[in-house]
Design a protein around this motif. Structure first.
Motif, PDB file in Angstrom:
ATOM      1  N   SER A 266       0.819  -1.208   0.000  1.00  0.00           N
ATOM      2  CA  SER A 266       0.000   0.000   0.000  1.00  0.00           C
ATOM      3  C   SER A 266       0.856   1.262   0.000  1.00  0.00           C
ATOM      4  N   LEU A 267       2.070   1.161   0.503  1.00  0.00           N
ATOM      5  CA  LEU A 267       2.972   2.311   0.486  1.00  0.00           C
ATOM      6  C   LEU A 267       3.614   2.510  -0.879  1.00  0.00           C
ATOM      7  N   GLY A 268       3.418   1.553  -1.764  1.00  0.00           N
ATOM      8  CA  GLY A 268       3.954   1.667  -3.110  1.00  0.00           C
ATOM      9  C   GLY A 268       5.438   1.359  -3.196  1.00  0.00           C
ATOM     10  N   THR A 269       5.979   0.733  -2.169  1.00  0.00           N
ATOM     11  CA  THR A 269       7.388   0.379  -2.226  1.00  0.00           C
ATOM     12  C   THR A 269       7.575  -0.818  -3.134  1.00  0.00           C
ATOM     13  N   LYS A 270       8.779  -0.983  -3.588  1.00  0.00           N
ATOM     14  CA  LYS A 270       9.067  -2.135  -4.452  1.00  0.00           C
ATOM     15  C   LYS A 270       8.893  -3.405  -3.636  1.00  0.00           C
ATOM     16  N   THR A 271       8.065  -4.295  -4.109  1.00  0.00           N
ATOM     17  CA  THR A 271       7.814  -5.550  -3.429  1.00  0.00           C
ATOM     18  C   THR A 271       8.561  -6.655  -4.154  1.00  0.00           C
ATOM     19  N   PHE A 272       9.358  -7.380  -3.426  1.00  0.00           N
ATOM     20  CA  PHE A 272      10.125  -8.459  -4.024  1.00  0.00           C
ATOM     21  C   PHE A 272       9.243  -9.677  -4.248  1.00  0.00           C
ATOM     22  N   ALA A 273       9.610 -10.474  -5.235  1.00  0.00           N
ATOM     23  CA  ALA A 273       8.829 -11.656  -5.596  1.00  0.00           C
ATOM     24  C   ALA A 273       8.670 -12.602  -4.412  1.00  0.00           C
ATOM     25  N   ASP A 274       9.695 -12.718  -3.577  1.00  0.00           N
ATOM     26  CA  ASP A 274       9.599 -13.598  -2.407  1.00  0.00           C
ATOM     27  C   ASP A 274       8.528 -13.124  -1.438  1.00  0.00           C
TER      28      ASP A 274
END
Length: 70
Positions: free
Chosen positions: A17-25
């Protein structure tokens, strides 16, 4: 077990929700936890797609409803 899974999932939701980059893991973990909690995020493939977002939205709405009664 469900409470621990829900808390872990909430931390992933916060990142998303913060729009940070989310890693696939992280997405893969969220997909597995959502499935264990009874939501349908689609396959646990680490991709943050339409089904994963819908499952996260449903989870979030359920959590808010539980906390405030709506």
């Amino acid at each position: 077990m469900k409470i621990n899974n829900a808390l872990k999932l909430l931390s992933v939701i916060l990142l998303c929700s913060l729009g940070t980059k989310t890693f696939a893991d992280d997405v893969w973990i969220a997909q597995r936890l959502l499935t264990q909690l009874g939501y349908s995020p689609g396959p646990a493939d680490g991709l943050y797609g339409r089904k994963t977002r819908a499952a996260l939205d449903a989870f979030y709405k359920d959590q808010v409803r539980c906390r405030c009664g709506f």
